[in-house]
Design a protein around this motif. Structure first.
Motif, PDB file in Angstrom:
ATOM      1  N   GLY A  10      10.193  -2.969  -0.362  1.00  0.00           N
ATOM      2  CA  GLY A  10      11.047  -3.005  -1.542  1.00  0.00           C
ATOM      3  C   GLY A  10      11.060  -4.337  -2.262  1.00  0.00           C
ATOM      4  O   GLY A  10      11.771  -4.490  -3.269  1.00  0.00           O
ATOM      5  N   LYS A  11      10.277  -5.297  -1.779  1.00  0.00           N
ATOM      6  CA  LYS A  11      10.316  -6.646  -2.362  1.00  0.00           C
ATOM      7  C   LYS A  11       8.953  -7.125  -2.853  1.00  0.00           C
ATOM      8  O   LYS A  11       8.857  -7.731  -3.918  1.00  0.00           O
ATOM      9  CB  LYS A  11      10.849  -7.647  -1.326  1.00  0.00           C
ATOM     10  N   ASP A  12       7.916  -6.895  -2.033  1.00  0.00           N
ATOM     11  CA  ASP A  12       6.601  -7.433  -2.368  1.00  0.00           C
ATOM     12  C   ASP A  12       5.521  -6.598  -1.674  1.00  0.00           C
ATOM     13  O   ASP A  12       5.822  -5.540  -1.109  1.00  0.00           O
ATOM     14  CB  ASP A  12       6.501  -8.915  -1.953  1.00  0.00           C
ATOM     15  N   LEU A  13       4.283  -7.085  -1.718  1.00  0.00           N
ATOM     16  CA  LEU A  13       3.152  -6.350  -1.147  1.00  0.00           C
ATOM     17  C   LEU A  13       2.735  -6.922   0.203  1.00  0.00           C
ATOM     18  O   LEU A  13       1.563  -6.787   0.607  1.00  0.00           O
ATOM     19  CB  LEU A  13       1.975  -6.368  -2.133  1.00  0.00           C
ATOM     20  N   LYS A  14       3.676  -7.506   0.908  1.00  0.00           N
ATOM     21  CA  LYS A  14       3.393  -8.058   2.229  1.00  0.00           C
ATOM     22  C   LYS A  14       2.832  -6.981   3.150  1.00  0.00           C
ATOM     23  O   LYS A  14       3.319  -5.853   3.171  1.00  0.00           O
ATOM     24  CB  LYS A  14       4.674  -8.642   2.828  1.00  0.00           C
ATOM     25  N   ASN A  15       1.817  -7.330   3.918  1.00  0.00           N
ATOM     26  CA  ASN A  15       1.148  -6.473   4.910  1.00  0.00           C
ATOM     27  C   ASN A  15       0.237  -5.410   4.287  1.00  0.00           C
ATOM     28  O   ASN A  15      -0.194  -4.490   4.977  1.00  0.00           O
ATOM     29  CB  ASN A  15       2.163  -5.799   5.843  1.00  0.00           C
ATOM     30  N   TRP A  16      -0.082  -5.567   3.000  1.00  0.00           N
ATOM     31  CA  TRP A  16      -1.000  -4.650   2.342  1.00  0.00           C
ATOM     32  C   TRP A  16      -2.234  -5.412   1.833  1.00  0.00           C
ATOM     33  O   TRP A  16      -2.123  -6.552   1.401  1.00  0.00           O
ATOM     34  CB  TRP A  16      -0.339  -3.966   1.146  1.00  0.00           C
ATOM     35  N   ASP A  17      -3.390  -4.767   1.890  1.00  0.00           N
ATOM     36  CA  ASP A  17      -4.617  -5.286   1.296  1.00  0.00           C
ATOM     37  C   ASP A  17      -5.030  -4.389   0.139  1.00  0.00           C
ATOM     38  O   ASP A  17      -4.862  -3.160   0.207  1.00  0.00           O
ATOM     39  CB  ASP A  17      -5.760  -5.332   2.320  1.00  0.00           C
ATOM     40  N   ILE A  18      -5.588  -4.992  -0.885  1.00  0.00           N
ATOM     41  CA  ILE A  18      -5.981  -4.258  -2.094  1.00  0.00           C
ATOM     42  C   ILE A  18      -7.492  -4.284  -2.238  1.00  0.00           C
ATOM     43  O   ILE A  18      -8.129  -5.332  -2.086  1.00  0.00           O
ATOM     44  CB  ILE A  18      -5.313  -4.875  -3.333  1.00  0.00           C
ATOM     45  N   ARG A  67       1.974  -3.584  -8.137  1.00  0.00           N
ATOM     46  CA  ARG A  67       3.012  -4.595  -8.336  1.00  0.00           C
ATOM     47  C   ARG A  67       4.369  -4.038  -7.900  1.00  0.00           C
ATOM     48  O   ARG A  67       4.522  -2.822  -7.739  1.00  0.00           O
ATOM     49  CB  ARG A  67       3.075  -4.995  -9.814  1.00  0.00           C
ATOM     50  N   VAL A  68       5.334  -4.913  -7.730  1.00  0.00           N
ATOM     51  CA  VAL A  68       6.692  -4.509  -7.376  1.00  0.00           C
ATOM     52  C   VAL A  68       7.632  -4.986  -8.473  1.00  0.00           C
ATOM     53  O   VAL A  68       7.655  -6.173  -8.809  1.00  0.00           O
ATOM     54  CB  VAL A  68       7.123  -5.083  -6.010  1.00  0.00           C
ATOM     55  N   GLU A  69       8.410  -4.053  -9.028  1.00  0.00           N
ATOM     56  CA  GLU A  69       9.397  -4.362 -10.055  1.00  0.00           C
ATOM     57  C   GLU A  69      10.691  -3.628  -9.731  1.00  0.00           C
ATOM     58  O   GLU A  69      10.692  -2.408  -9.563  1.00  0.00           O
ATOM     59  CB  GLU A  69       8.899  -3.930 -11.443  1.00  0.00           C
ATOM     60  N   ASN A  70      11.778  -4.384  -9.622  1.00  0.00           N
ATOM     61  CA  ASN A  70      13.105  -3.790  -9.391  1.00  0.00           C
ATOM     62  C   ASN A  70      13.124  -2.843  -8.193  1.00  0.00           C
ATOM     63  O   ASN A  70      13.719  -1.761  -8.242  1.00  0.00           O
ATOM     64  CB  ASN A  70      13.571  -3.049 -10.655  1.00  0.00           C
ATOM     65  N   GLY A  71      12.477  -3.275  -7.128  1.00  0.00           N
ATOM     66  CA  GLY A  71      12.477  -2.500  -5.893  1.00  0.00           C
ATOM     67  C   GLY A  71      11.537  -1.314  -5.873  1.00  0.00           C
ATOM     68  O   GLY A  71      11.538  -0.540  -4.909  1.00  0.00           O
ATOM     69  N   ILE A  72      10.722  -1.146  -6.915  1.00  0.00           N
ATOM     70  CA  ILE A  72       9.790  -0.026  -7.011  1.00  0.00           C
ATOM     71  C   ILE A  72       8.356  -0.533  -6.903  1.00  0.00           C
ATOM     72  O   ILE A  72       7.986  -1.521  -7.568  1.00  0.00           O
ATOM     73  CB  ILE A  72       9.960   0.726  -8.348  1.00  0.00           C
ATOM     74  N   PRO A 107      -0.375   6.263 -13.984  1.00  0.00           N
ATOM     75  CA  PRO A 107       0.747   5.402 -13.605  1.00  0.00           C
ATOM     76  C   PRO A 107       1.696   6.127 -12.652  1.00  0.00           C
ATOM     77  O   PRO A 107       2.116   7.258 -12.912  1.00  0.00           O
ATOM     78  CB  PRO A 107       1.426   5.105 -14.943  1.00  0.00           C
ATOM     79  N   THR A 108       2.022   5.453 -11.546  1.00  0.00           N
ATOM     80  CA  THR A 108       2.802   6.084 -10.476  1.00  0.00           C
ATOM     81  C   THR A 108       3.805   5.088  -9.924  1.00  0.00           C
ATOM     82  O   THR A 108       3.509   3.899  -9.809  1.00  0.00           O
ATOM     83  CB  THR A 108       1.879   6.541  -9.326  1.00  0.00           C
ATOM     84  N   ASP A 109       4.985   5.588  -9.558  1.00  0.00           N
ATOM     85  CA  ASP A 109       6.000   4.794  -8.871  1.00  0.00           C
ATOM     86  C   ASP A 109       6.165   5.296  -7.448  1.00  0.00           C
ATOM     87  O   ASP A 109       6.131   6.514  -7.205  1.00  0.00           O
ATOM     88  CB  ASP A 109       7.358   4.919  -9.563  1.00  0.00           C
ATOM     89  N   PHE A 110       6.421   4.379  -6.523  1.00  0.00           N
ATOM     90  CA  PHE A 110       6.822   4.710  -5.163  1.00  0.00           C
ATOM     91  C   PHE A 110       8.099   3.924  -4.861  1.00  0.00           C
ATOM     92  O   PHE A 110       8.140   2.716  -5.052  1.00  0.00           O
ATOM     93  CB  PHE A 110       5.742   4.326  -4.144  1.00  0.00           C
ATOM     94  N   ARG A 111       9.124   4.622  -4.390  1.00  0.00           N
ATOM     95  CA  ARG A 111      10.338   3.902  -4.023  1.00  0.00           C
ATOM     96  C   ARG A 111      10.539   3.885  -2.513  1.00  0.00           C
ATOM     97  O   ARG A 111      11.476   3.235  -2.025  1.00  0.00           O
ATOM     98  CB  ARG A 111      11.552   4.502  -4.712  1.00  0.00           C
ATOM     99  N   LYS A 112       9.706   4.601  -1.784  1.00  0.00           N
ATOM    100  CA  LYS A 112       9.808   4.616  -0.323  1.00  0.00           C
ATOM    101  C   LYS A 112       8.452   4.952   0.275  1.00  0.00           C
ATOM    102  O   LYS A 112       7.773   5.881  -0.170  1.00  0.00           O
ATOM    103  CB  LYS A 112      10.828   5.655   0.133  1.00  0.00           C
ATOM    104  N   ILE A 113       8.041   4.166   1.268  1.00  0.00           N
ATOM    105  CA  ILE A 113       6.898   4.517   2.113  1.00  0.00           C
ATOM    106  C   ILE A 113       7.270   4.044   3.507  1.00  0.00           C
ATOM    107  O   ILE A 113       7.297   2.831   3.771  1.00  0.00           O
ATOM    108  CB  ILE A 113       5.583   3.857   1.664  1.00  0.00           C
ATOM    109  N   GLU A 114       7.607   4.965   4.386  1.00  0.00           N
ATOM    110  CA  GLU A 114       8.068   4.586   5.724  1.00  0.00           C
ATOM    111  C   GLU A 114       7.418   5.466   6.780  1.00  0.00           C
ATOM    112  O   GLU A 114       6.948   6.567   6.495  1.00  0.00           O
ATOM    113  CB  GLU A 114       9.586   4.657   5.809  1.00  0.00           C
ATOM    114  N   LEU A 115       7.418   4.953   8.001  1.00  0.00           N
ATOM    115  CA  LEU A 115       6.689   5.614   9.085  1.00  0.00           C
ATOM    116  C   LEU A 115       7.446   5.491  10.396  1.00  0.00           C
ATOM    117  O   LEU A 115       8.005   4.440  10.703  1.00  0.00           O
ATOM    118  CB  LEU A 115       5.297   4.982   9.202  1.00  0.00           C
ATOM    119  N   PHE A 116       7.476   6.590  11.151  1.00  0.00           N
ATOM    120  CA  PHE A 116       7.979   6.574  12.516  1.00  0.00           C
ATOM    121  C   PHE A 116       6.776   6.748  13.436  1.00  0.00           C
ATOM    122  O   PHE A 116       6.089   7.769  13.386  1.00  0.00           O
ATOM    123  CB  PHE A 116       8.986   7.703  12.759  1.00  0.00           C
TER     124      PHE A 116
END
Length: 280
Positions: A32-40, A56-61, A245-254
Motif C-alpha cells: 500500500g506504500k511502494d513497490l518494495k519486494n517487486w522487480d519490473i 506506480r503507487v498513488e494514494n494507496g493504490i 490502465p488498471t488499479d490494484f488495491r490489494k494483493i495478499e497471500l496466505f
C-alpha cells in the motif's frame, strides 16, 4: 489429498467472506506504500527499468499506467514479487480505469493478469513478451460482449483439465462479466503441481492440474527453460501491463506450504481463522 483440498477450500471461503479479517498469517505482497519486494521487466528494457513509470503507487493504490507512453510499441510488462511460492491462497482486488493506450491490441482492451508459477524477472529475455507461467486472466466488460474474468491463459505452458491435456492458449471461466470501473475480487488456490483453482468473489470459476511447460505464445525466452512436460510446482507471482490502465488495491497471500503434508495443522489454521472472523 481429498481432505487437504476440502480444508484449503474452506480456508478460501473464510478469506473471501471477511473484508476486515485478521492479517495474522497473511503476506501483504502489495504494502500500500511502494513497490518494495517487486522487480519490473518491460519488453525491450532491462530489469527494473520502469519505463514511463508504468507501475506506480498513488494514494494507496497500485496503478498500471501509460500516460507517459507516446504509443504502445508492444511494451508488454510484468511486475514480479521476488519470492517463489508453491502452495498458497492468493487474493487480489482490481478494477479497470480510463482508456487503453494508443496502439494497444484489440484483445488487450480491459485486460490484465495475475501470473502464477512463473519464471523470475531475472531469467526473462530482453525482448521476451510474457513469462513462462499460468495466467489468471483479468478481463473487464466492453459494454457489448460477454467477457468473463478469471480465465486461464498459458504462455509457454499446458495444463490438464478433466484428465485431458489442454494445449489451447486461453480457456474461458464460468465467471460473469464485470463492466465499468467496479472493484472485482479474484483469487487463486494453488497446491503445487496438483490442483489450481481460479476464484471470483466466492465462486470457483475454473479448475486444472498438472501445470507444465509446453506450447507457444512466448517470444525470446531462454530455450533451457522450455523443456516440454516439465511440471511446475512453484514459481513467481506477477501482474501485467498489457496496455489497459488498471488499479490494484490489494494483493495478499496466505502461504499453505508448511501445512501441505499435515491436514490436521491445516485444519487448525482454518479453525483459528474461523474464530478470528467471528470477532469481526
Amino acid at each position: 489429498m481429498k481432505k487437504l483440498l476440502t480444508a484449503a477450500c474452506l480456508l478460501l471461503s473464510l478469506a473471501c467472506t471477511a473484508q476486515q479479517k485478521s492479517k495474522k498469517g497473511w503476506i501483504q505482497l502489495f504494502n500500500g506504500k511502494d513497490l518494495k519486494n517487486w522487480d519490473i521487466k518491460i519488453r525491450g528494457h532491462k530489469m527494473n527499468d520502469n519505463f514511463g513509470n508504468t507501475f506506480r503507487v498513488e494514494n494507496g493504490i497500485l496503478e498500471v499506467r501509460y500516460d507517459q507512453y507516446k504509443d504502445w510499441g508492444e511494451r508488454y510488462g510484468h511486475m514480479f514479487y521476488r519470492k517463489n511460492f508453491s502452495a498458497y491462497l492468493l487474493i487480489a482486488e482490481y478494477r479497470f480505469v480510463g482508456e487503453q493506450v494508443k496502439g494497444g491490441p484489440a484483445w488487450a482492451l480491459r485486460n490484465n493478469g495475475l501470473m502464477l508459477h512463473g519464471q523470475s524477472a531475472a531469467s526473462m529475455g530482453l525482448n521476451q513478451d510474457f513469462p513462462i507461467s499460468l495466467e489468471n486472466q483479468l478481463l473487464g466488460g466492453n459494454g457489448k460482449d460477454p467477457r468473463p474474468t478469471g480465465n486461464l491463459c498459458t504462455p509457454g505452458t499446458n495444463v490438464v483439465i478433466n484428465g485431458k491435456l489442454i494445449t489451447e492458449h486461453c480457456n474461458t471461466s464460468t465467471s460473469k462479466t464485470y463492466p465499468g470501473e467496479q472493484w472485482v475480487r479474484v483469487g487463486a488456490l494453488v497446491l503445487g503441481d496438483s490442483v489450481i483453482k481460479h476464484i471470483v468473489f466466492n465462486d470457483t470459476v475454473i479448475v486444472y492440474n498438472k501445470p507444465q511447460v509446453g506450447g507457444g505464445n512466448v517470444e525470446d525466452a531462454d530455450p533451457s527453460l522450455l523443456k516440454e512436460g516439465r511440471l511446475l510446482h512453484e514459481g513467481t507471482i506477477s501482474i501485467q501491463s498489457e496496455s489497459a490502465p488498471t488499479d490494484f488495491r490489494k494483493i495478499e497471500l496466505f502461504d499453505l506450504s508448511p501445512y501441505m503434508k499435515d491436514p490436521k495443522k491445516l485444519d487448525a489454521i482454518i479453525h483459528q481463522l474461523q474464530e478470528e472472523t467471528r470477532t469481526k
